[in-house]
Enzyme design. Structure first.
Site, PDB file in Angstrom:
ATOM      1  N   GLU A 185       0.807  -1.224   0.000  1.00  0.00           N
ATOM      2  CA  GLU A 185       0.000   0.000   0.000  1.00  0.00           C
ATOM      3  C   GLU A 185       0.843   1.278   0.000  1.00  0.00           C
ATOM      4  OE1 GLU A 185      -3.890  -1.937   2.282  1.00  0.00           O
ATOM      5  OE2 GLU A 185      -2.640  -0.485   3.346  1.00  0.00           O
ATOM      6  N   GLU A 315      -4.722  -8.569   0.045  1.00  0.00           N
ATOM      7  CA  GLU A 315      -5.582  -8.403   1.214  1.00  0.00           C
ATOM      8  C   GLU A 315      -7.019  -8.230   0.766  1.00  0.00           C
ATOM      9  OE1 GLU A 315      -4.505  -5.242   3.847  1.00  0.00           O
ATOM     10  OE2 GLU A 315      -2.359  -5.757   3.844  1.00  0.00           O
TER      11      GLU A 315
END
Length: 388
Positions: A185, A315
């Site tokens: 991220e 995720e």
């Protein structure tokens, strides 16, 4: 002569797990990246554990409230039907010397857990997790990285030196079952567009361009290690690992790679946000939510998979809102639709399941101490929907 032999034995024992996988194993390069992603089935994240960065040292593993990882925990994941484990690791709080040297004890601990998973026949995703610095300026040696031009030099050196070390430690002793994910991220922390990238934002454009360079730096470092790392699968994220940052932007590009067809797109999907993450948001899984999920998977397929670039969802999850049946439906849709296009999805599990007070970040699924599941019907919805 015997004295020298005994000294050698003592030294080997002292080095511990770091010496446990020195033998060379053959990398199976006959399988394509997409074939391997299909074999990866469904995955699980060892969340809030090695990625915890509240402190340094080995004690950081439990600093976010999760128990110390054991082989029995990993065995339980394999028994449950998962074929992949993502092991998020934060490194910047374990830098101990020049050239961003990683603390050897920390590296041995990471290797120990990776080896347990490999021994269970699992695919392992090893990454660089909470190392995105918190400020767009003032980044110092060992702070990690920040994807903007101002922080480029230290960010580049951190990413380069980190992956050179990981690449050297995890090379010929690991075959295609070990996959590297270069960044987690990566984003403009503290910015108004930290999580939602705007095409009209110059900071976002510069961040995307800088991230392209950081991704390239990581790939070059890994490939320079030679051996099995010359062909190892590598996962590449866009900004915030968000699907829209790679679907709605022409700025994102995959790195140039000396290995042919060994790069994988990495995305995270907690969608629709109102159902999967927002507190309180919506508790009912509606047709509009299902359509949004299906649309995202179809777009990823059209833009990437159909052009030879596999996709791994590093995720995903839906926070507990005391709505187990609705979440079951969400998980069945999520896994069925992602597998329709050959994606592997890794369940985010931070160990926190109790929604008696708040619905925020309740992504606990696996009781690591007892090797049982808080929501067995959700586990069944996942494993039954893989389609194998």
């Amino acid at each position: 002569m015997r004295k020298n032999f005994m000294l050698a034995v003592i030294l080997l024992c002292a080095l511990g797990p770091a010496c446990a996988r020195q033998k060379t194993v053959r990398m199976n390069t006959s399988k394509s990246a997409q074939e391997i992603v299909l074999e990866m089935g469904t995955g699980w994240n060892l969340g809030n554990t090695l990625d915890a960065n509240a402190t340094g040292g080995l004690e950081s593993e439990t600093s976010w409230g999760q128990p110390r990882t054991t082989k029995e925990m990993i065995d339980g994941i394999a028994r449950a039907g998962f074929k992949t484990i993502r092991i998020p690791v934060s490194w910047s709080n374990h830098i101990t010397g020049k050239n961003h040297r990683i603390d050897s004890a920390w590296l041995r601990r990471v290797k120990q857990i990776v080896d347990w998973a490999i021994e269970d026949g699992l695919y392992v995703i090893l990454n660089c997790h909470h190392d995105n610095y918190s400020s767009p300026s003032g980044i110092s040696y060992g702070d990690g990285y920040y994807p903007n031009p101002v922080c480029w030099n230290e960010s580049m050196l951190f990413v380069k030196n980190l992956w050179l070390q990981i690449g050297r430690e995890f090379n010929d002793g690991y075959d295609e079952h070990l996959i590297f994910e270069v960044l987690n991220e990566p984003r403009l922390r503290g910015h108004e567009h930290e999580w939602w990238i705007s095409a009209g934002c110059n900071d976002c454009k510069h961040a995307a361009q800088t991230l392209n360079r950081l991704n390239q730096t990581a790939v070059d470092a890994i490939r320079s290690c030679g051996g099995n790392n010359a062909e190892r699968l590598i996962m590449i994220p866009g900004l915030a690992a968000a699907p829209h940052s790679v679907l709605d932007s022409d700025t994102f590009t995959l790195p140039k790679d000396s290995a042919d067809g060994r790069l994988i797109l990495s995305v995270h999907i907690y969608a629709p946000y109102s159902f999967a993450m927002e507190n309180p948001g919506e508790q009912i899984f509606l047709p509009k939510h299902e359509n949004e999920l299906k649309g995202t998977f179809a777009e990823l397929n059209d833009r990437f998979i159909q052009n030879g670039i596999p996709v791994i969802i590093g995720e995903y999850g839906a926070t507990n809102k005391n709505n187990t049946e609705q979440r079951e439906a969400w998980f069945r849709t999520f896994i069925t639709e992602s597998r329709r296009y050959g994606m592997c999805a890794c369940l985010w599990d931070n160990g926190d399941w109790n929604a008696s007070v708040t619905y925020e970040e309740k992504f606990g699924f696996y009781n690591r101490t007892e090797q049982s599941w808080y929501f067995p019907t959700i586990l069944r919805a996942i494993t039954e929907s893989v389609g194998e």
